[in-house]
Scaffold this active site. Structure first.
Site, PDB file in Angstrom:
ATOM      1  N   GLU A 509       0.848  -1.545   0.384  1.00  0.00           N
ATOM      2  CA  GLU A 509       0.056  -0.456   0.086  1.00  0.00           C
ATOM      3  C   GLU A 509       0.911   1.243   0.174  1.00  0.00           C
ATOM      4  O   GLU A 509       0.296   2.567  -0.445  1.00  0.00           O
ATOM      5  CB  GLU A 509      -1.259  -0.273   1.073  1.00  0.00           C
ATOM      6  N   THR A 620     -11.188   8.622 -12.809  1.00  0.00           N
ATOM      7  CA  THR A 620     -10.203   7.783 -12.379  1.00  0.00           C
ATOM      8  C   THR A 620     -10.685   6.442 -11.872  1.00  0.00           C
ATOM      9  O   THR A 620      -9.711   6.133 -11.108  1.00  0.00           O
ATOM     10  CB  THR A 620     -10.034   8.359 -10.909  1.00  0.00           C
TER      11      THR A 620
END
Length: 645
Positions: A509, A620
């Site tokens: 992440e 997006t």
């Protein structure tokens, strides 16, 4: 008083003879009928009309202008989950059986393309135009305000595309090995979809370990996020049975009359973006009507002193909105209010209502007016005062897609939006001067900026920036175009390194460049992977821009890693630690895995004429939206008018 004006009638109106009573009642009934009938000729904005007319004639909406750990990776995080880490418990909802829907006639993709004058029909313009007339006629609709308006001509839009959306042969590559890889990605999509349909149909996402559905609290009661997010992916892959099932669900089961608390950002990029994309690709009116209905529900979020929308909105009749509880001092988030422009401009295009464009242009106007520290845009802005709340700058979570939408707004305007272009390249110059760093090992990365102090961390979310800088390279000043393309390649290489340096060959992440490590997660809380698309997104763009075969090889490495570590018996799941091959799954098949990750992989192994960048930009959430060619549309309108005369 009316009584005083009638001959022979006393001031009290009493003592009327029978004939006088009849005359008076006749006069009064006529007056009431005349007044009520006049309501239908008043403008839609008049309050009395809104009171007396049926709700089926909905008036246009007119509106006025926590902790750092909780906030840091909120946007495009594990969606529909309360906690940004994306670690969900195995305990889920009861298993949802597949709904038995009345099947409508299945339409093949070939038939749809033929009907909409797509594909090879563009080679014969006269044939294209004749076939498109039926769609054009359907595009002249009675809009949802009750006015007869030719809001949008789908046939004109199709004629203004430079190339067929699905290419000459649906993007099929000539190289057998590449085509085999593309077919593998298609199989992954079908596997993920089939399990969602079997165990979580109508819910927002699939929990593949417990084989049930997940609703979450990000969509205000809206359902079927995985369905909306998958529409365009299924369509471009040619999975037409699956696409038709999804379309039928939208027709029969997508209920927009919810009364819950929704993320403006999430609803916009997934539901609005997904429905817009589905309409532009297929011409199906159901997608258009649904997205226009939903778009109106988002407008009250802009009811703030500055016009900067708040992050949370009630989708019900109240339309109240507020900021996230964890957002500093009740602020709005840069990547939330800055990730509306593409979708809202298209809402204005389809509805012929400029209010959507006005709302997002007001945001841009305010951002241009206020001072920016070192030319940078901090992540938190007060919707009340219009001032920055904190000087925390990130190209990853909380800031990312704001920058993405600047360059894409310019591209989507057919390169006529000079304001967006100026804002983007000015921001990129400030980013290069303050955030772009080179590690001792030679890796280029985007650090974060906290009031002048650099945090040498780069999030997975920031890895989209390789592709962003790449697609904007050709429109920079001539002497910097190659530099921008080189910078895009360097950042994409760094993100690939974050994958190759893990045991699973999937990226964490967030990864750091201090403490002696490079492109690796040093904190346990950063080691998870939730099926994110950003690295693969940059591979796809860099392949399109350079045709360097390494990007396809890197994409195939990701496919193999996903198959080995994330595929389970009933779908795909994120993992909690990319640095161990003993998988610990998080039990969530994210909606964006279907919309973004698999779509970008499929495009990576397809020919460039499948959704060509000359005609399309991706929002997006990877939903393709067409470039708006105003000059072409005006020429088409003039030509149609001439023919009519």
């Amino acid at each position: 008083m009316v009584f005083r004006k009638l001959p022979g009638v006393s001031a009290s109106g009493m003592g009327l003879r029978l004939s006088q009573k009849f005359v008076f009642l006749l006069f009064l009934s006529g007056l009431v009928t005349l007044c009520f009938g006049a309501l239908f000729f008043l403008p839609d904005s008049v309050r009395l009309k809104r009171i007396f007319l049926s709700k089926t004639e909905t008036p246009p909406v007119t509106v006025g202008s926590g902790s750092e750990n909780d906030a840091r990776e909120h946007l495009k995080r594990p969606k529909d989950q309360e906690h940004p880490r994306g670690m969900t418990s195995a305990k889920g909802e009861t298993s949802t059986k597949l709904k038995s829907l009345s099947r409508k006639p299945v339409v093949s993709r070939e038939a749809t393309e033929e009907r909409l004058a797509g594909g090879k029909a563009l080679e014969d313009l006269s044939l294209s135009r004749s076939r498109a007339e039926s769609v054009s006629e359907r595009a002249t609709v009675v809009d949802h305000h009750g006015a007869d308006t030719d809001t949008f001509s789908y046939a004109k839009f199709k004629r203004c595309l430079l190339k067929p959306p699905l290419g000459r042969d649906y993007g099929k590559p000539s190289d057998p090995n590449t085509n085999e890889r593309r077919e593998k990605v298609k199989e992954m999509m079908k596997f993920a979809w089939d399990n969602y349909k079997l165990y979580a149909w109508g819910k927002n996402e699939l929990r593949p370990l417990t084989r049930n559905g997940h609703l979450g609290n990000m969509f205000g009661g809206l359902k079927g996020a995985s369905i909306i997010d998958s529409l365009d992916t299924l369509y471009i892959m040619g999975l037409m049975d699956e696409y038709n099932d999804a379309k039928e669900w939208v027709q029969t089961s997508l209920d927009l009359n919810s009364n819950g608390e929704a993320s403006l950002f999430e609803v916009n990029i997934r539901y609005v973006g997904g429905l817009l994309s589905a309409y532009y690709l297929t011409g199906e009116e159901v997608f258009k009507s649904k997205v226009l209905e939903l778009g109106e529900k988002l407008l009250p979020a802009f009811n703030t002193p500055t016009g900067i929308p708040r992050g949370v909105i009630n989708l019900g009749s109240s339309g109240t909105s507020w900021s996230w509880g964890w957002a500093s001092a009740g602020s709005s988030i840069l990547a939330e209010f800055g990730t509306l422009h593409l979708e809202f401009v298209h809402l204005s295009e389809l509805s012929a209502n400029p209010i959507y464009t006005e709302k997002v242009m007001n945001i841009r106007k305010l951002l241009n007016k206020i001072e920016k520290p070192h030319g940078l845009y901090p992540n938190f802005l007060s919707p009340v005062s219009g001032n920055w709340v904190q000087h925390h700058v990130s190209i990853g979570g909380l800031g990312d897609s704001f920058y993405e939408y600047l360059i894409k707004s310019f591209l989507m305007s057919d390169k006529t939006d000079g304001d967006a272009k100026k804002m983007y390249y000015s921001a990129l110059e400030a980013i290069e001067a303050n955030l772009v760093q080179k590690s001792p090992g030679g890796l280029t990365y985007m650090a974060e900026w906290r009031g002048g102090i650099l945090d040498h961390k780069m999030g997975h979310l920031a890895c989209f920036s390789g592709g962003m800088i790449g697609i904007g390279a050709d429109d920079g000043v001539p002497e910097k175009r190659q530099h921008y393309l080189d910078l895009a390649a360097e950042i994409t290489h760094t993100c690939h390194e974050s994958y190759t340096r893990s045991a699973t060959k999937l990226g964490p992440e967030a990864f750091r460049f201090d403490g002696g490590g490079e492109a690796t997660a040093t904190r346990l809380s950063d080691r998870y992977y939730i099926l994110r698309p950003e690295v693969i997104e940059s591979y796809m763009y860099m392949w399109r821009l350079t045709h360097d075969p390494k990007y396809r090889e890197w994409g195939w490495e990701a496919v193999e890693a996903l198959e080995q570590h994330c595929r389970v018996e009933a779908g795909f799941s994120g993992i909690r630690d990319v640095y161990t091959t003993t998988a610990s799954h998080d039990n969530m098949q994210q909606s964006f895995f279907l919309s973004e990750t698999l779509k970008y992989l499929y495009l990576l192994f397809s020919d460039d004429d499948l959704l060509p960048l000359e005609d399309w930009v991706f929002n997006t959430e990877a939903h393709p939206l067409p470039i708006i060619r105003k000059s072409c549309l005006q020429d088409e309108a003039t030509q149609d008018k001439t023919v009519a005369e």
